[in-house]
Design a protein around this motif. Structure first.
Motif, PDB file in Angstrom:
ATOM      1  N   GLU A 111       3.992   1.802  13.754  1.00 45.02           N
ATOM      2  CA  GLU A 111       2.968   1.386  14.448  1.00 45.02           C
ATOM      3  C   GLU A 111       2.820   0.601  12.992  1.00 45.02           C
ATOM      4  O   GLU A 111       3.188   0.938  11.811  1.00 45.02           O
ATOM      5  CB  GLU A 111       1.884   1.787  14.593  1.00 45.02           C
ATOM      6  N   VAL A 112       3.650  -0.767  12.853  1.00 45.89           N
ATOM      7  CA  VAL A 112       3.403  -1.574  11.766  1.00 45.89           C
ATOM      8  C   VAL A 112       2.026  -1.515  11.294  1.00 45.89           C
ATOM      9  O   VAL A 112       0.936  -1.919  11.923  1.00 45.89           O
ATOM     10  CB  VAL A 112       4.019  -3.187  11.894  1.00 45.89           C
ATOM     11  N   VAL A 113       1.565  -1.764  10.249  1.00 42.25           N
ATOM     12  CA  VAL A 113      -0.048  -1.404   9.463  1.00 42.25           C
ATOM     13  C   VAL A 113      -0.169  -2.190   8.740  1.00 42.25           C
ATOM     14  O   VAL A 113      -1.400  -2.767   8.385  1.00 42.25           O
ATOM     15  CB  VAL A 113      -0.646   0.004   9.865  1.00 42.25           C
ATOM     16  N   GLY A 114       1.373  -2.706   7.940  1.00 35.08           N
ATOM     17  CA  GLY A 114       0.813  -3.867   6.778  1.00 35.08           C
ATOM     18  C   GLY A 114       2.208  -4.604   6.448  1.00 35.08           C
ATOM     19  O   GLY A 114       3.274  -4.089   6.911  1.00 35.08           O
ATOM     20  N   ALA A 115       2.396  -6.285   5.499  1.00 35.60           N
ATOM     21  CA  ALA A 115       3.226  -6.560   5.659  1.00 35.60           C
ATOM     22  C   ALA A 115       2.669  -7.155   4.311  1.00 35.60           C
ATOM     23  O   ALA A 115       1.398  -7.519   3.846  1.00 35.60           O
ATOM     24  CB  ALA A 115       2.931  -7.476   6.950  1.00 35.60           C
ATOM     25  N   MET A 116       3.989  -7.283   3.442  1.00 35.08           N
ATOM     26  CA  MET A 116       3.679  -8.236   2.746  1.00 35.08           C
ATOM     27  C   MET A 116       4.957  -8.700   1.673  1.00 35.08           C
ATOM     28  O   MET A 116       5.979  -8.422   2.629  1.00 35.08           O
ATOM     29  CB  MET A 116       3.092  -7.141   0.975  1.00 35.08           C
ATOM     30  N   TRP A 119      11.714 -11.701   0.393  1.00 36.13           N
ATOM     31  CA  TRP A 119      11.702 -10.841   1.449  1.00 36.13           C
ATOM     32  C   TRP A 119      10.770 -10.252   1.797  1.00 36.13           C
ATOM     33  O   TRP A 119       8.934 -10.367   1.172  1.00 36.13           O
ATOM     34  CB  TRP A 119      12.708  -9.957   0.955  1.00 36.13           C
ATOM     35  N   HIS A 120      10.080  -9.637   3.517  1.00 34.38           N
ATOM     36  CA  HIS A 120       9.300  -9.358   3.764  1.00 34.38           C
ATOM     37  C   HIS A 120       9.434  -7.895   3.987  1.00 34.38           C
ATOM     38  O   HIS A 120      10.775  -7.210   3.476  1.00 34.38           O
ATOM     39  CB  HIS A 120       8.749  -9.618   5.008  1.00 34.38           C
ATOM     40  N   GLU A 121       8.226  -6.636   3.481  1.00 36.45           N
ATOM     41  CA  GLU A 121       8.584  -5.443   3.412  1.00 36.45           C
ATOM     42  C   GLU A 121       6.758  -5.288   4.522  1.00 36.45           C
ATOM     43  O   GLU A 121       6.158  -5.081   4.379  1.00 36.45           O
ATOM     44  CB  GLU A 121       7.645  -4.901   2.142  1.00 36.45           C
ATOM     45  N   TYR A 122       7.457  -4.338   5.538  1.00 39.66           N
ATOM     46  CA  TYR A 122       6.357  -3.804   6.394  1.00 39.66           C
ATOM     47  C   TYR A 122       6.174  -2.623   6.254  1.00 39.66           C
ATOM     48  O   TYR A 122       7.222  -1.756   6.199  1.00 39.66           O
ATOM     49  CB  TYR A 122       6.952  -4.322   7.809  1.00 39.66           C
ATOM     50  N   THR A 132       7.401 -10.098  -8.205  1.00 44.73           N
ATOM     51  CA  THR A 132       6.478  -9.752  -7.107  1.00 44.73           C
ATOM     52  C   THR A 132       5.582 -10.425  -6.300  1.00 44.73           C
ATOM     53  O   THR A 132       6.518 -10.996  -5.241  1.00 44.73           O
ATOM     54  CB  THR A 132       6.102 -11.223  -8.317  1.00 44.73           C
ATOM     55  N   VAL A 133       4.617  -9.624  -5.906  1.00 44.31           N
ATOM     56  CA  VAL A 133       3.993  -9.501  -4.209  1.00 44.31           C
ATOM     57  C   VAL A 133       3.708 -11.649  -4.114  1.00 44.31           C
ATOM     58  O   VAL A 133       2.266 -11.551  -5.468  1.00 44.31           O
ATOM     59  CB  VAL A 133       3.082  -8.815  -3.653  1.00 44.31           C
ATOM     60  N   SER A 134       3.621 -11.628  -3.002  1.00 44.20           N
ATOM     61  CA  SER A 134       3.405 -13.178  -2.933  1.00 44.20           C
ATOM     62  C   SER A 134       1.901 -13.092  -2.385  1.00 44.20           C
ATOM     63  O   SER A 134       1.377 -14.708  -2.192  1.00 44.20           O
ATOM     64  CB  SER A 134       4.504 -13.849  -2.550  1.00 44.20           C
ATOM     65  N   TRP A 135       1.788 -12.510  -1.196  1.00 44.50           N
ATOM     66  CA  TRP A 135       1.767 -12.805   0.613  1.00 44.50           C
ATOM     67  C   TRP A 135       1.158 -11.118   0.171  1.00 44.50           C
ATOM     68  O   TRP A 135       2.084 -10.405   0.173  1.00 44.50           O
ATOM     69  CB  TRP A 135       0.847 -13.510   1.187  1.00 44.50           C
ATOM     70  N   VAL A 136      -0.167 -10.261   1.095  1.00 46.38           N
ATOM     71  CA  VAL A 136       0.027  -9.322   1.466  1.00 46.38           C
ATOM     72  C   VAL A 136      -1.674  -9.387   2.746  1.00 46.38           C
ATOM     73  O   VAL A 136      -2.153 -10.150   2.826  1.00 46.38           O
ATOM     74  CB  VAL A 136      -0.971  -8.151   0.426  1.00 46.38           C
ATOM     75  N   LEU A 137      -1.109  -8.634   3.753  1.00 48.08           N
ATOM     76  CA  LEU A 137      -1.628  -8.233   5.332  1.00 48.08           C
ATOM     77  C   LEU A 137      -1.692  -7.092   5.714  1.00 48.08           C
ATOM     78  O   LEU A 137      -0.636  -6.686   5.771  1.00 48.08           O
ATOM     79  CB  LEU A 137      -0.495  -9.728   6.194  1.00 48.08           C
ATOM     80  N   GLY A 138      -2.771  -6.950   6.409  1.00 46.53           N
ATOM     81  CA  GLY A 138      -3.033  -5.050   6.795  1.00 46.53           C
ATOM     82  C   GLY A 138      -3.167  -4.261   5.954  1.00 46.53           C
ATOM     83  O   GLY A 138      -4.052  -4.931   4.583  1.00 46.53           O
ATOM     84  N   GLU A 139      -2.879  -2.763   6.578  1.00 47.77           N
ATOM     85  CA  GLU A 139      -3.422  -2.292   5.560  1.00 47.77           C
ATOM     86  C   GLU A 139      -1.953  -1.436   4.297  1.00 47.77           C
ATOM     87  O   GLU A 139      -1.210  -1.944   5.056  1.00 47.77           O
ATOM     88  CB  GLU A 139      -3.554  -0.545   6.492  1.00 47.77           C
ATOM     89  N   PHE A 140      -2.757  -1.020   3.431  1.00 45.16           N
ATOM     90  CA  PHE A 140      -2.131   0.008   2.703  1.00 45.16           C
ATOM     91  C   PHE A 140      -2.551   0.847   2.329  1.00 45.16           C
ATOM     92  O   PHE A 140      -4.057   1.168   1.773  1.00 45.16           O
ATOM     93  CB  PHE A 140      -1.504  -1.238   1.298  1.00 45.16           C
ATOM     94  N   TYR A 141      -1.617   1.667   1.897  1.00 46.39           N
ATOM     95  CA  TYR A 141      -2.164   2.994   0.644  1.00 46.39           C
ATOM     96  C   TYR A 141      -2.422   3.245  -0.579  1.00 46.39           C
ATOM     97  O   TYR A 141      -2.409   3.318  -0.883  1.00 46.39           O
ATOM     98  CB  TYR A 141      -1.086   4.324   1.376  1.00 46.39           C
ATOM     99  N   TRP A 142      -2.783   2.194  -1.078  1.00 43.64           N
ATOM    100  CA  TRP A 142      -3.117   1.430  -2.400  1.00 43.64           C
ATOM    101  C   TRP A 142      -3.133   0.378  -2.714  1.00 43.64           C
ATOM    102  O   TRP A 142      -3.102  -0.631  -1.129  1.00 43.64           O
ATOM    103  CB  TRP A 142      -1.315   1.954  -3.149  1.00 43.64           C
ATOM    104  N   ARG A 143      -4.046  -0.180  -3.441  1.00 37.89           N
ATOM    105  CA  ARG A 143      -4.744  -1.494  -3.643  1.00 37.89           C
ATOM    106  C   ARG A 143      -3.237  -2.458  -3.743  1.00 37.89           C
ATOM    107  O   ARG A 143      -2.974  -2.689  -5.153  1.00 37.89           O
ATOM    108  CB  ARG A 143      -5.257  -1.198  -4.807  1.00 37.89           C
ATOM    109  N   VAL A 144      -3.103  -3.215  -2.955  1.00 39.52           N
ATOM    110  CA  VAL A 144      -1.785  -4.391  -3.421  1.00 39.52           C
ATOM    111  C   VAL A 144      -2.841  -5.526  -3.247  1.00 39.52           C
ATOM    112  O   VAL A 144      -3.147  -5.565  -3.088  1.00 39.52           O
ATOM    113  CB  VAL A 144      -0.725  -4.247  -1.794  1.00 39.52           C
ATOM    114  N   ALA A 145      -2.096  -5.896  -4.683  1.00 41.61           N
ATOM    115  CA  ALA A 145      -2.634  -7.510  -4.865  1.00 41.61           C
ATOM    116  C   ALA A 145      -1.716  -8.410  -4.905  1.00 41.61           C
ATOM    117  O   ALA A 145      -0.747  -8.273  -5.237  1.00 41.61           O
ATOM    118  CB  ALA A 145      -3.665  -7.157  -5.916  1.00 41.61           C
TER     119      ALA A 145
END
Lengths: 418, 220
Positions: free
Chosen positions: A76-81, A90-93, A146-159
């Protein structure tokens, strides 16, 4: 047995009040609200705001909550950045399966990769190349995304703004990606996933890639590998047929002799009778003369003694030489070969009528004639080899073009590497 | 198995192991066994919801030995939380199965003198990522240093902190899949060492059923 435990928990966003579905509760530590994009700490029952609204945004290709089967397992897709390096994004799901854990699906200009963290990093050997699980990976690119945006859940604190040093090594269809942060080195093993598999897994259309990705399998290599058995069989068949043909041909020399061209008028000479024993044969006629700035033309006819049926052919050759400002030059040959195909068995006479320079300049030219009965044909064999190798040669060419395109995007293009 | 009644609420509390602590499932008292008597040393919160397939009484196999999950602590630090399951092996040994970031790690407590250099709870706090330690002759590197407290607990447990207490916990990566944790425990530092485990290798039985998912070896 107890009823199944619901696998998603709905909580209210403390920032905007929207419902947030938590899909990896207990495994994830943060969630970014899909409505207001506020980042929340979900590691404790009392949800707290980490970061407010994120300005930058691009559209998700896979929506949060989408489920699909990849490599035989459901995720299941739980997070995206989104990550950006020098303007390129690029995107990482982040995928989750409660029995398997987290996996990645990266989306880059139409290309998809399935990723898993390498836990046993002692098996990754880094030198000029990287060795892992019996494969050799060549370095492809380095950067600091560099992380441009983040959505949903992650197992570490993405900022937003998180930056890593990354290094990618490729061995298509695999890529090993090293990410360095303060004190931590994380290796991820990525495998190229065909766009069709993603479309099938998630039931949606995706964009066609317009570029070659670093670890995209070379389709021409795959095609070459696919046709290799057919190629080998065809080659074997062609060689076998030719070997049998050669073995069965008698190539028996026929008693012919010589033909003399002298100052007189051309005259006919008959050689024979010649007995052709093979039911249908290919026959090789050769003519040779030591020419000195001279020419020879023989009008020949192979005449069946019984039926009178005639096979006519001409054998002509010339040889000139001289000396000019560039030195010595020569032109032409001293001999000629003719093939007479599909000759039925029987008794034949060879009728030769020749002409040449000797007719006019008074020098006699002695032409040595030879006739081999029932020789093996080679022309079809060479043609079949040409036919067999044309497509593979085309594929080889396309394959090298594809590789050139792949490595043209590399920081370590082979030309500067070697 | 031994049966007791909770000194705080009177509900029955059962011990399946020789573990010194248990959480009363009715009043959430953290109970300590002292000789034959039970004593309540405070209350702990319930373990918050999660979607882990693990639960109490799940049985599994690790390196050919059977174990059962008899307790769990939910630990939390500044940037996240995770579960640590207390595993009772068939030979009465205890292990800790930690479940973090979708990965499982099984560790066992090691003698304190297996660790070099020696640390105290105070010096442990100064450890930083990349620092080297040797546990039982194997080289480990610090991967992270956290100040940890318990968020909740259930079942039987080998240790329990004072409610609200914070302690330093240091994770280390060793050769291959090896893993170790150093944890401040009162005036001492406890050493745990083990390795990553695959969910499938444990051949778990009695898993929680999760709506919409099926265990990897069962067809959906």
């Amino acid at each position: 047995m107890n009823a199944p435990v619901p696998t998603a928990k709905i909580v209210a966003c403390p920032s905007c009040g929207a419902s947030i579905k938590l899909r990896a509760l207990g495994q994830s530590v943060m969630v970014a609200c899909a409505s207001c994009r506020t980042q929340l700490d979900v590691s404790r029952p009392d949800i707290r705001i980490i970061n407010a609204y994120q300005k930058e945004w691009t559209k998700l290709v896979l929506p949060l909550g989408a489920r699909g089967v990849i490599k035989g397992q459901k995720y299941e897709v739980v997070g995206a950045m989104a990550r950006t390096v020098s303007g390129y994004q690029w995107h990482e799901y982040l995928l989750f399966n409660p029995y398997i854990g987290f996996r990645w699906l990266t989306y880059d200009a139409g290309h998809w990769n399935f990723g898993e963290m390498v836990k046993d990093t002692s098996k990754v050997v880094v030198s000029e190349v990287v060795l892992h699980a019996g494969r050799v990976y060549r370095k492809f690119q380095a950067g600091s995304p560099t992380v441009s945006w983040v959505l949903g859940e992650f197992y570490w604190r993405v900022a937003v703004g998180d930056q890593v040093l990354s290094r990618d090594y490729v061995s298509p269809p695999y890529m090993l990606s090293l990410e360095k942060t303060k004190g931590e080195h994380t290796w991820t093993l990525l495998e190229y996933i065909d766009r069709a598999d993603i479309e099938k897994a998630f039931g949606k259309d995706t964009d066609r890639p317009s570029t070659v990705s670093p670890n995209q399998p070379n389709p021409h290599s795959q095609r070459l590998r696919a046709i290799l058995p057919v190629l080998l069989v065809a080659l074997l068949v062609a060689v076998l047929i030719q070997a049998v043909t050669v073995a069965r041909s008698k190539a028996s020399p026929m008693p012919i002799g010589t033909y003399s061209i002298d100052g007189r008028k051309p005259e006919q000479q008959v050689y024979g009778p010649l007995t052709f024993t093979a039911p249908i044969s290919l026959n090789e006629f050769t003519a040779y003369a030591a020419l000195d700035n001279d020419w020879v033309e023989l009008d020949c006819a192979l005449v069946n003694a019984k039926t009178g049926e005639s096979r006519n052919f001409t054998s002509a050759f010339s040889f000139y030489s001289g000396r000019d400002s560039d030195g010595r030059w020569t032109e032409g040959d001293n001999d000629d070969t003719s093939l007479i195909a599909e000759v039925p068995a029987g008794t034949y006479n060879l009728v030769v009528e020749g002409a040449g320079g000797g007719n006019s300049n008074g020098r006699a030219t002695l032409v040595h004639l030879g006739l081999l009965h029932d020789v093996a044909p080679w022309r079809n064999f060479w043609l079949s080899l040409l036919a067999i190798f044309t497509y593979p040669a085309l594929l080889l060419w396309r394959r090298s073009r594809f590789e050139a395109e792949r490595w043209s995007e590399s920081d370590y293009a082979p030309s500067s590497d070697d | 198995m031994s049966s007791h009644s909770c000194p705080a609420c009177g509900a029955s509390v059962e011990f399946r192991s020789a573990a010194p602590h248990a959480v009363c499932s009715y009043c959430r008292s953290m109970l300590l066994r002292r000789d034959a008597k039970l004593e309540s040393i405070g209350r702990v919160a319930e373990v918050p919801d999660d979607i882990s397939p693990l639960q109490l009484d799940v049985a599994g196999i690790f390196d050919g030995r059977r174990f059962k999950l008899i307790g769990r602590a939910r630990k939390v630090w500044e940037q996240g939380s995770w579960s640590e399951w207390c595993a009772l092996f068939s030979d009465e040994r205890f292990g800790w199965l930690s479940e973090a970031q979708g990965e499982l790690v099984m560790t066992f407590e090691q003698p304190r003198d297996s660790l070099t250099p020696r640390v105290t709870p105070r010096t442990l706090r100064d450890a930083s990522p990349g620092d080297a330690f040797v546990v039982d002759n194997r080289r480990f590197q610090v991967s992270d240093v956290k100040e940890v407290e318990w968020l909740g607990a259930e079942g039987e447990l080998l240790s329990a902190p004072k409610p609200g207490a914070r302690m330093t916990s240091v994770d280390l990566r060793g050769p291959g899949l090896e893993f170790a944790t150093l944890e401040a425990n009162g005036d001492e530092v406890s050493v745990f060492a083990g390795r990553y485990v695959e969910f499938s290798e444990c051949r778990f039985q009695g898993l929680r059923r999760l709506d919409g998912w099926s265990p990897p070896d069962v067809d959906s």
